[in-house]
Write a protein that holds these residues in place. Structure first.
Motif, PDB file in Angstrom:
ATOM      1  N   GLY A  11       0.823  -1.207   0.000  1.00 35.93           N
ATOM      2  CA  GLY A  11       0.000   0.000   0.000  1.00 35.93           C
ATOM      3  C   GLY A  11       0.858   1.258   0.000  1.00 35.93           C
ATOM      4  N   ASN A  12       0.313   2.333   0.590  1.00 39.82           N
ATOM      5  CA  ASN A  12       1.005   3.633   0.626  1.00 39.82           C
ATOM      6  C   ASN A  12       2.432   3.519   1.166  1.00 39.82           C
ATOM      7  OD1 ASN A  12      -1.156   5.109  -0.369  1.00 39.82           O
ATOM      8  ND2 ASN A  12      -2.038   5.424   1.668  1.00 39.82           N
ATOM      9  N   MET A  13       2.606   2.724   2.199  1.00 40.48           N
ATOM     10  CA  MET A  13       3.915   2.581   2.841  1.00 40.48           C
ATOM     11  C   MET A  13       4.712   1.398   2.284  1.00 40.48           C
ATOM     12  SD  MET A  13       4.173   5.030   5.096  1.00 40.48           S
ATOM     13  CE  MET A  13       5.388   4.537   6.321  1.00 40.48           C
ATOM     14  N   ASP A  32      -0.145  -8.920  -2.539  1.00 38.00           N
ATOM     15  CA  ASP A  32      -1.138  -8.020  -1.933  1.00 38.00           C
ATOM     16  C   ASP A  32      -2.503  -8.532  -2.373  1.00 38.00           C
ATOM     17  OD1 ASP A  32      -1.110  -4.796  -0.840  1.00 38.00           O
ATOM     18  OD2 ASP A  32      -2.979  -5.501  -1.742  1.00 38.00           O
ATOM     19  N   VAL A  33      -3.545  -8.314  -1.564  1.00 38.01           N
ATOM     20  CA  VAL A  33      -4.883  -8.745  -1.995  1.00 38.01           C
ATOM     21  C   VAL A  33      -5.326  -7.996  -3.246  1.00 38.01           C
ATOM     22  CG1 VAL A  33      -6.039  -9.829  -0.037  1.00 38.01           C
ATOM     23  CG2 VAL A  33      -5.809  -7.354  -0.078  1.00 38.01           C
ATOM     24  N   PHE A  34      -4.804  -6.781  -3.438  1.00 36.12           N
ATOM     25  CA  PHE A  34      -5.062  -6.055  -4.686  1.00 36.12           C
ATOM     26  C   PHE A  34      -3.818  -6.148  -5.561  1.00 36.12           C
ATOM     27  CE2 PHE A  34      -8.029  -3.754  -1.804  1.00 36.12           C
ATOM     28  CZ  PHE A  34      -9.203  -4.080  -2.473  1.00 36.12           C
ATOM     29  N   MET A  65       3.373  -5.335   5.803  1.00 38.61           N
ATOM     30  CA  MET A  65       3.018  -3.925   6.024  1.00 38.61           C
ATOM     31  C   MET A  65       1.532  -3.771   5.709  1.00 38.61           C
ATOM     32  SD  MET A  65       4.129  -1.303   7.242  1.00 38.61           S
ATOM     33  CE  MET A  65       4.367   0.458   7.301  1.00 38.61           C
ATOM     34  N   LEU A  66       0.693  -4.122   6.700  1.00 34.70           N
ATOM     35  CA  LEU A  66      -0.758  -4.261   6.514  1.00 34.70           C
ATOM     36  C   LEU A  66      -1.491  -3.223   7.343  1.00 34.70           C
ATOM     37  CD1 LEU A  66      -0.367  -8.081   6.882  1.00 34.70           C
ATOM     38  CD2 LEU A  66      -1.044  -6.934   4.752  1.00 34.70           C
ATOM     39  N   PRO A  67      -2.797  -2.995   7.063  1.00 38.00           N
ATOM     40  CA  PRO A  67      -3.507  -1.939   7.787  1.00 38.00           C
ATOM     41  C   PRO A  67      -3.587  -2.169   9.301  1.00 38.00           C
ATOM     42  CG  PRO A  67      -4.700  -2.515   5.782  1.00 38.00           C
ATOM     43  CD  PRO A  67      -3.594  -3.526   5.944  1.00 38.00           C
ATOM     44  N   THR A  97       1.225  -1.146  12.142  1.00 37.88           N
ATOM     45  CA  THR A  97       0.950  -0.734  13.526  1.00 37.88           C
ATOM     46  C   THR A  97      -0.249  -1.532  14.012  1.00 37.88           C
ATOM     47  OG1 THR A  97       1.708   1.500  13.048  1.00 37.88           O
ATOM     48  CG2 THR A  97       0.434   1.202  15.061  1.00 37.88           C
ATOM     49  N   LYS A 247      -7.603   4.262  14.471  1.00 39.90           N
ATOM     50  CA  LYS A 247      -7.224   2.869  14.794  1.00 39.90           C
ATOM     51  C   LYS A 247      -6.120   2.846  15.846  1.00 39.90           C
ATOM     52  CE  LYS A 247      -3.973   1.323  12.574  1.00 39.90           C
ATOM     53  NZ  LYS A 247      -2.700   0.828  12.122  1.00 39.90           N
TER      54      LYS A 247
HETATM   55  P1  NAD Z   1      -2.525   0.944   3.106  1.00 37.78           P
HETATM   56  O1  NAD Z   1      -3.932   0.640   3.402  1.00 37.78           O
HETATM   57  O2  NAD Z   1      -2.171   1.951   2.071  1.00 37.78           O
HETATM   58  O3  NAD Z   1      -1.755  -0.431   2.675  1.00 37.78           O
HETATM   59  C1  NAD Z   1      -2.028  -1.695   3.220  1.00 37.78           C
HETATM   60  C2  NAD Z   1      -1.960  -2.742   2.117  1.00 37.78           C
HETATM   61  O4  NAD Z   1      -2.190  -4.037   2.679  1.00 37.78           O
HETATM   62  C3  NAD Z   1      -3.025  -2.542   1.030  1.00 37.78           C
HETATM   63  O5  NAD Z   1      -2.400  -2.506  -0.240  1.00 37.78           O
HETATM   64  C4  NAD Z   1      -3.920  -3.775   1.192  1.00 37.78           C
HETATM   65  O6  NAD Z   1      -4.474  -4.230  -0.039  1.00 37.78           O
HETATM   66  C5  NAD Z   1      -2.957  -4.787   1.767  1.00 37.78           C
HETATM   67  N1  NAD Z   1      -3.626  -5.910   2.439  1.00 37.78           N
HETATM   68  C6  NAD Z   1      -4.651  -5.858   3.342  1.00 37.78           C
HETATM   69  N2  NAD Z   1      -5.000  -7.097   3.728  1.00 37.78           N
HETATM   70  C7  NAD Z   1      -4.184  -7.963   3.065  1.00 37.78           C
HETATM   71  C8  NAD Z   1      -4.063  -9.370   3.029  1.00 37.78           C
HETATM   72  N3  NAD Z   1      -4.871 -10.162   3.768  1.00 37.78           N
HETATM   73  N4  NAD Z   1      -3.113  -9.922   2.229  1.00 37.78           N
HETATM   74  C9  NAD Z   1      -2.311  -9.146   1.471  1.00 37.78           C
HETATM   75  N5  NAD Z   1      -2.373  -7.785   1.465  1.00 37.78           N
HETATM   76  C10 NAD Z   1      -3.302  -7.206   2.241  1.00 37.78           C
HETATM   77  O7  NAD Z   1      -1.850   1.318   4.507  1.00 37.78           O
HETATM   78  P2  NAD Z   1      -0.459   2.106   4.752  1.00 37.78           P
HETATM   79  O8  NAD Z   1      -0.703   3.571   4.809  1.00 37.78           O
HETATM   80  O9  NAD Z   1       0.574   1.541   3.834  1.00 37.78           O
HETATM   81  O10 NAD Z   1      -0.154   1.652   6.270  1.00 37.78           O
HETATM   82  C11 NAD Z   1       0.280   0.341   6.603  1.00 37.78           C
HETATM   83  C12 NAD Z   1       0.560   0.299   8.107  1.00 37.78           C
HETATM   84  O11 NAD Z   1       1.599   1.245   8.451  1.00 37.78           O
HETATM   85  C13 NAD Z   1      -0.649   0.663   8.989  1.00 37.78           C
HETATM   86  O12 NAD Z   1      -0.656  -0.172  10.119  1.00 37.78           O
HETATM   87  C14 NAD Z   1      -0.379   2.120   9.367  1.00 37.78           C
HETATM   88  O13 NAD Z   1      -0.979   2.466  10.610  1.00 37.78           O
HETATM   89  C15 NAD Z   1       1.128   2.149   9.441  1.00 37.78           C
HETATM   90  N6  NAD Z   1       1.762   3.459   9.177  1.00 37.78           N
HETATM   91  C16 NAD Z   1       1.299   4.283   8.180  1.00 37.78           C
HETATM   92  C17 NAD Z   1       1.908   5.514   7.962  1.00 37.78           C
HETATM   93  C18 NAD Z   1       1.418   6.459   6.889  1.00 37.78           C
HETATM   94  O14 NAD Z   1       1.824   7.637   6.912  1.00 37.78           O
HETATM   95  N7  NAD Z   1       0.578   6.041   5.952  1.00 37.78           N
HETATM   96  C19 NAD Z   1       3.015   5.896   8.741  1.00 37.78           C
HETATM   97  C20 NAD Z   1       3.484   5.026   9.725  1.00 37.78           C
HETATM   98  C21 NAD Z   1       2.845   3.807   9.928  1.00 37.78           C
END
Ligand code: NAD
Length: 299
Positions: A11-13, A32-34, A65-67, A97, A247
């Motif tokens: 995802g984003n990270m 990734d699921v997507f 690196m999941l939600p 996290t 969350k």
């Molecule tokens: P995001 O939602 O952009 O990415 C998560 C990815 O996980 C998605 O692409 C999703 O399709 C995938 N996913 C979900 N379930 C899955 C599964 N069962 N199998 C395979 N893939 C799966 O989230 P993000 O912003 O990348 O954040 C990820 C984590 O990092 C979170 O826990 C967030 O709290 C933490 N975080 C985010 C930031 C930020 O600025 N965005 C900063 C620090 C920490």
């Protein structure tokens, strides 16, 4: 040559983090699921596969690196999860996290399969992930730390060993609770100043040379027009979503309840971010609390 690293959750990270592993010469096996999340990585040479179990068959070190907690439980212990196929001695690193208690459960489940689990949540947003400037907060066996550190240094600037499994998550939740309190405080302060007739840029300048200064005032100011290159300058797009902050505050609240620790401001921040999620701010950056407070006032 370097051994393959598995990466689950692009995802984003996760996407910029995995790119930095490729840049450093590691063959990456991703899922990734997507699947469309993996296209860019595939173009850079990553092997994209169907399931976490398949990643586990191929890689000796795997980063997730999941939600949130339920996604981590699914990816590790689900019917196509990592632990179905994990090889003995595999190093499993979760950078999501999540609840520290879930991290400890995953460590126990991994150990049963002869694998090693560490929690290594990160601080720093998408920008820091792209520039390999993340801070990693790591919990797990100290003797396994070296093998993981080599990967962290490709993706981050600071790597901090916190102690046993779950302590990385504990550090991360503490940081985000304070971050949320600081952001709400900055937003309400800036709003008050503006209503008292102060120019927001001038007020930010004064705060930033005074004792009210904090990261939300000097690096990530929530008021549009005060700073460039932050989500407030871009209609609160990108950055760290309000849903994710809600969350993390929920997780902080759980740990506080379990340890009977008073967190009056953390609890209030949790409620504010939850209300924002149900009022159309869910997908905006968490600094949009400034906009939320302005709308509340207008009513
Ligand atoms: P995001 O939602 O952009 O990415 C998560 C990815 O996980 C998605 O692409 C999703 O399709 C995938 N996913 C979900 N379930 C899955 C599964 N069962 N199998 C395979 N893939 C799966 O989230 P993000 O912003 O990348 O954040 C990820 C984590 O990092 C979170 O826990 C967030 O709290 C933490 N975080 C985010 C930031 C930020 O600025 N965005 C900063 C620090 C920490």
């Amino acid at each position: 040559s370097k051994t393959p690293v598995g990466f689950i959750g692009l995802g984003n990270m996760g996407s910029p983090m995995a790119k930095n592993l490729i840049k450093n010469g590691y063959p990456v096996i991703a899922t990734d699921v997507f699947p469309e999340c993996c296209k860019e990585l595939q173009d850079l040479g990553a092997q994209v596969v169907d399931s976490p179990a398949y990643v586990a068959e191929k890689a000796d070190r795997i980063i997730t690196m999941l939600p949130s907690s339920p996604n981590v439980i699914e990816v590790y212990t689900g019917s196509n999860g990592i632990l179905k196929k994990v090889k003995k001695g595999t190093l499993l690193v979760d950078s999501s996290t999540i609840d520290p208690a879930v991290a400890r459960e995953m460590a126990v489940a991994a150990e049963k399969m002869g694998a090693v689990f560490m929690d290594a949540p990160v601080s720093g947003g998408v920008g820091a992930a792209s520039m390999a400037k993340l801070t990693f907060m790591v919990g797990g066996l100290e003797e396994e730390f070296k093998a993981a550190e080599e990967l962290f240094t490709c993706m981050g600037a600071n790597v901090i060993y916190c102690g046993q499994v779950g302590t990385g998550q504990a550090a991360k939740l503490c940081n985000n609770m304070l971050l949320s309190i600081g952001m709400i405080g900055t937003a309400e302060t800036m709003n008050l100043g503006i209503r008292l007739g102060l120019d927001p840029k001038l007020l930010a300048k004064i705060l930033n040379m005074s004792s009210g200064r904090c990261w939300s005032s000097d690096t990530y100011n929530p008021v549009p027009g005060v700073m460039e290159g932050v989500p407030s300058a871009n209609n609160y797009q990108g950055g760290f979503g309000t849903t994710l902050m809600a969350k993390d505050l929920g997780l902080a609240q759980n740990t506080a309840t379990n340890t009977r620790t008073p967190i009056p401001l953390g609890s209030l921040a949790h409620q504010i971010y939850r209300v924002m999620c149900s009022r159309g701010y869910a997908n905006k950056d968490f600094s949009s609390v400034f906009q939320f407070l302005r709308e509340e006032e207008a009513q």
